[in-house]
Design an enzyme around this catalytic site. Structure first.
Site, short mmCIF file in Angstrom:
data_model
loop_
_atom_site.label_atom_id
_atom_site.label_comp_id
_atom_site.label_asym_id
_atom_site.label_seq_id
_atom_site.Cartn_x
_atom_site.Cartn_y
_atom_site.Cartn_z
CB CYS A 126 48.50 -32.82 -15.14
SG CYS A 126 49.03 -31.13 -14.94
CD GLU A 178 60.12 -43.50 -8.74
OE1 GLU A 178 59.84 -42.29 -8.64
OE2 GLU A 178 59.39 -44.42 -8.31
NE ARG A 179 57.74 -43.30 -13.65
CZ ARG A 179 56.49 -43.39 -14.05
NH1 ARG A 179 56.22 -43.84 -15.25
NH2 ARG A 179 55.51 -43.01 -13.27
CG PHE A 202 57.03 -39.25 -15.69
CD1 PHE A 202 57.20 -38.85 -17.01
CD2 PHE A 202 55.83 -39.87 -15.34
CE1 PHE A 202 56.21 -39.08 -17.97
CE2 PHE A 202 54.85 -40.10 -16.27
CZ PHE A 202 55.03 -39.70 -17.60
CD GLU A 209 46.14 -38.77 -15.70
OE1 GLU A 209 46.40 -39.41 -14.67
OE2 GLU A 209 46.48 -37.59 -15.87
CE LYS A 269 60.07 -39.69 -4.45
NZ LYS A 269 60.15 -40.22 -5.82
CB SER A 279 48.86 -41.03 -10.44
OG SER A 279 49.46 -41.71 -9.36
P1 NAD Z 1 53.05 -41.08 -9.80
O1 NAD Z 1 51.87 -40.84 -8.93
O2 NAD Z 1 53.35 -42.47 -10.23
O3 NAD Z 1 54.39 -40.57 -9.06
C1 NAD Z 1 54.47 -39.30 -8.47
C2 NAD Z 1 55.43 -39.36 -7.29
O4 NAD Z 1 54.91 -40.25 -6.31
C3 NAD Z 1 56.81 -39.87 -7.66
O5 NAD Z 1 57.77 -39.09 -6.99
C4 NAD Z 1 56.81 -41.31 -7.17
O6 NAD Z 1 58.07 -41.75 -6.73
C5 NAD Z 1 55.84 -41.29 -6.02
N1 NAD Z 1 55.05 -42.53 -5.90
C6 NAD Z 1 54.67 -43.38 -6.90
N2 NAD Z 1 53.92 -44.38 -6.40
C7 NAD Z 1 53.82 -44.18 -5.08
C8 NAD Z 1 53.16 -44.88 -4.02
N3 NAD Z 1 52.46 -45.98 -4.25
N4 NAD Z 1 53.25 -44.38 -2.77
C9 NAD Z 1 53.96 -43.25 -2.51
N5 NAD Z 1 54.61 -42.55 -3.49
C10 NAD Z 1 54.53 -43.00 -4.74
O7 NAD Z 1 52.90 -40.09 -11.04
P2 NAD Z 1 53.78 -40.05 -12.36
O8 NAD Z 1 53.48 -41.24 -13.20
O9 NAD Z 1 55.20 -39.75 -12.03
O10 NAD Z 1 53.18 -38.74 -13.06
C11 NAD Z 1 52.04 -38.75 -13.86
C12 NAD Z 1 50.82 -38.39 -13.07
O11 NAD Z 1 50.98 -37.12 -12.44
C13 NAD Z 1 49.58 -38.25 -13.95
O12 NAD Z 1 48.48 -38.83 -13.28
C14 NAD Z 1 49.40 -36.75 -14.08
O13 NAD Z 1 48.09 -36.32 -14.35
C15 NAD Z 1 49.84 -36.30 -12.73
N6 NAD Z 1 50.22 -34.90 -12.73
C16 NAD Z 1 49.35 -34.02 -12.17
C17 NAD Z 1 49.63 -32.66 -12.19
C18 NAD Z 1 48.69 -31.69 -11.58
O14 NAD Z 1 49.06 -30.54 -11.46
N7 NAD Z 1 47.50 -32.07 -11.17
C19 NAD Z 1 50.82 -32.21 -12.79
C20 NAD Z 1 51.69 -33.15 -13.34
C21 NAD Z 1 51.38 -34.49 -13.32
#
Ligand code: NAD
Length: 507
Positions: free
Chosen positions: A291, A186-187, A159, A392, A183, A236
């Site tokens: 991140c 969704e937020r 998101f 985190e 994909k 994450s």
């Molecule tokens: P998230 O992991 O909740 O969601 C990321 C994506 O995965 C979304 O599209 C979501 O729909 C999907 N998803 C969520 N839960 C899932 C599951 N159980 N199984 C399969 N798919 C699933 O992350 P978020 O809250 O949207 O974003 C924040 C996180 O992203 C933080 O941990 C941040 O550090 C990380 N991030 C990392 C980088 C990097 O470059 N390393 C960059 C941006 C964000």
């Protein structure tokens, strides 16, 4: 996830984008999209069904052969046009990002520029795809290598950067000749549709770029689909690990970027005023939902820590929290009420574990205008056993950890499970050199708090911050989205052959 609640039936629903047009499904499973500044539901996002997912993959698959056969120069020209359209639409896209994410308009514009730089990099694809060639590796025999696209690739994004993170992926993937399914989170799903429309306007053929909304079910559907050749994931760490394991065990190429806990080391000789300004932006910009945000300041020596606090604390307390459309706002709301509650829980846990809460962002902002606002928090005395050190938080919370010397700071950082970014603040070249050499982290800044590599380098962390062999965008992106082929050729007219039964060697 739910069937649409009565109260949200009146809000618009965000369409998918498949085959060059918007597609609105039956809305059987949907999610709520909030305006984080007011707390109100602003849209509904459909979660794709298995049939919709299959149809989307089939569309991307059908578009692949023609797009892969399109000369790289012509693919680049589509991206040149996209770049122009994107620049012209920056304010419109920034407004949408800000309304669904809550980051300030200036910050939203900044993420579009960082994405645009990857588009500019991808415009150089004819040069980037050049292989290697050797004439006469044997008598009358030449050898060369080339890179070819993979097929249908999927991008699954978080998101916090609804424009930039997708643009870490699709410009390079498309330039290399792949077709793409995004994909998005969704937020904040609406930005992806704006990008799809601009690509279409730029002349991208139908089916080459598609947007499919959904939650974990859609992610698992893409991971299980035999026609998806590769997956880029950013999100994450637990989900990144899941995506990597599930994708690779099905033979897909996967790069999965995870979470972070970025440390900044403050040396006693650092320019303290500069460092304070750098930390403020890096810890509290975008409400800490980055991140690459700095979440731990490692102060070398008590005198350094005390001086840092003296200058930093009043500024943290004075952070201007407000609606993201106000140009005076430094920090907008968090993404959801649920996430705000989670960050507050971390603050409580830090207090419970004995860290000293110098600034508490919770009072005064709760429920401001009904939104998910939270002020900046600052802890001193954060130690490695505490949850607020290990995990985190992804919110506007900075912890200060005290160490006696640079060596201890390096040991501390190298022992943390996350290893995305880090920085050192110092006036000493030799301290900076020792740090950059010994630190086991993917991206390192010297007096640069957020060392996000430019588009012509590549982005990626180490340890639990990245699963896979390739960093994202830059030349690493070209390698990820292509496979290497080596060709050895001779022309029988020039060389006479006779059967060889031993391992061939060149003559
Ligand atoms: P998230 O992991 O909740 O969601 C990321 C994506 O995965 C979304 O599209 C979501 O729909 C999907 N998803 C969520 N839960 C899932 C599951 N159980 N199984 C399969 N798919 C699933 O992350 P978020 O809250 O949207 O974003 C924040 C996180 O992203 C933080 O941990 C941040 O550090 C990380 N991030 C990392 C980088 C990097 O470059 N390393 C960059 C941006 C964000």
């Amino acid at each position: 996830m739910s069937a649409p609640a009565q109260s949200t039936l009146s809000v618009p629903s965000v369409p998918h984008w498949v085959g060059g047009k918007t597609v609105t499904g039956p809305l059987i499973r949907t999610g709520d999209v909030y305006n984080p500044s007011t707390g109100a539901v602003s849209a509904r996002v459909p979660y794709a069904s298995a049939e919709e997912l299959d149809a989307c993959v089939a569309t991307a698959k059908a578009a692949f052969a023609d797009w892969a056969a399109t000369p790289a120069l012509r693919r680049a020209r589509v991206l040149f046009r996209f770049r122009q359209l994107l620049e012209a639409a920056t304010d419109e896209i920034a407004a949408v990002i800000s309304s669904e994410h809550g980051k300030t308009l200036a910050d939203a514009r900044g993420e579009i520029v960082r994405g645009l730089e990857v588009v500019e990099f991808a415009c150089g694809i004819p040069d980037l795809l050049k292989g290697e060639h050797n004439e006469n590796v044997g008598t009358g025999v030449d050898a060369y290598s080339l890179r070819q696209p993979l097929g249908v690739v999927a991008g699954i994004t978080p998101f916090n950067f609804p424009a930039m993170v997708p643009m870490w992926m699709f410009p390079v993937a498309l330039a290399c000749g792949n077709t793409f399914i995004l994909k998005p989170s969704e937020r904040d799903p609406s930005t992806a549709i704006l990008l799809a429309k601009l690509l279409h306007e730029a002349g991208l053929p139908a089916g080459v770029f598609n947007v499919l909304h959904g939650d974990r079910t859609s992610v698992d559907g893409l991971l299980q689909h035999p026609d998806v050749a590769a997956v880029s994931f950013v999100g994450s760490t637990p989900v990144a690990r899941h995506v990597y394991l599930e994708g690779t065990q099905r033979g897909k190429r996967v790069q999965a970027l995870g979470g972070a806990k970025n440390h900044a080391v403050i040396m006693p000789d650092a320019d303290i005023d500069d460092t304070v300004e750098a930390l403020l932006g890096a810890a509290y910009g975008s409400a800490g939902e980055r991140c690459m945000a700095i979440s731990i300041a490692v102060a070398v020596g008590d005198a350094c820590a005390d001086q840092l606090i003296e200058k930093l604390l009043p500024k943290v307390k004075a952070l201007r929290v407000g609606v993201p459309t106000d140009s005076a706002t430094e920090m907008g709301p968090l993404i959801t009420g649920e996430h705000r509650a989670k960050v507050c829980d971390y603050i409580e846990s830090g207090v419970g574990e004995g860290a000293k809460l110098l600034a508490d962002g919770r009072p005064g902002f709760a429920g401001k205008a009904g939104g998910f606002f939270l002020g900046g928090s600052l802890f001193d005395g954060v130690t490695p056993e505490m949850r607020i050190y290990r995990e985190e938080i992804f919110g506007p919370v900075l912890g200060i950890t005290r160490v006696p010397d640079l060596e201890s700071a390096i040991k501390l950082i190298n022992a943390h499970p996350f290893a995305n970014g880090t920085a050192i603040f110092t006036r000493s070249g030799s301290a900076a050199r020792a740090f950059t050499s010994a630190i086991e982290v993917g991206m390192v800044g010297v007096n640069v708090p957020l060392p996000v590599p430019m588009a012509f380098h590549s982005f990626g962390g180490w340890r639990n911050s990245l699963f896979g062999d390739h960093h994202i965008y830059g030349r690493e992106g070209v390698r990820f989205y292509t496979r290497l082929k080596a060709v050895t050729q001779r022309w029988p007219k020039d060389v006479k052959s006779s059967a060889e039964f031993s391992m061939p060697t060149m003559k």
